[in-house]
Design a protein around this motif. Sequence first.
Motif: not given
Length: 263
Positions: A117-119, A141-142, A159-161
């Motif tokens: 899921y990319i937000l 989640i990114i 998990d990643e920003c």
Amino acid sequence: MSFFELFRKKNASLPTAIIFVDFEHWCISLSRLHNMRPQVRNQYEEITKRFNVIKMLFFGDFTNPLLRNEMDGIREVTNNIIDTQNPSLTYKKDYTDFIMLDCIYQEADENPKADTYILFTGDGHFSSVVRYLKIKKKKKIIIYGVKGAVSGKLKSIADECIEFPNQDDERVNYYKMLIENFDYLFKQGQKNVYPTFLSTVKYVAVRYHVCEDNVRTALMELIDMGVIVKKEERIGFSRTIRTLHVDWEKAIEKGLWSAEHAL
């Protein structure tokens, strides 16, 4: 077949992803903090190098002119645009968050196929749903967020920003501000206006609400590149000053100015 569908077929072997875009965060924060516009297609192309995007949704109150002016760019990649116009006369950003959160929870329950899921957001209100997706749904989640407008809490949970604009995008944006400023001065046709190094730095910083140091660095780089050149000009009978001028052919060659706008 749309641009979006072409990329989806091309990247079918990649991990699947769903993208949720808080376009108010993206558009308004990018404008206020960096004086830049969203590059929707560029961001989408970057993501599709890593993921097979099976759905992409944009949320925002498109009665806001800043958002409405970007709708053509959004439609280059998707028609999934959810207008979150608040029926209340009082503007509330939380209204968009509420609708987007509801859609994320629904999608997580109804469409379990997505691996990631990319937000696109920076709002700490999304911390709970990120936890839910990670712990309960076992999703990666990114977060994509505007630099300077991303909640620390949200960063720590994801998990990643990925924060944007990056340094290259910022540098090019400052180049374009400077060149647009010279174009503006020329079109105004003002007499007795002599753009010097210091006056240009101060004027651009004020006009675009940006840091003088960044403008100064960008101007020096444009001079080194030969896009902006120095000329000696006589003021009155005995005084000369060193003014700045754009080499428009070089600006076009470097991709910093469009030929259709050339002087």
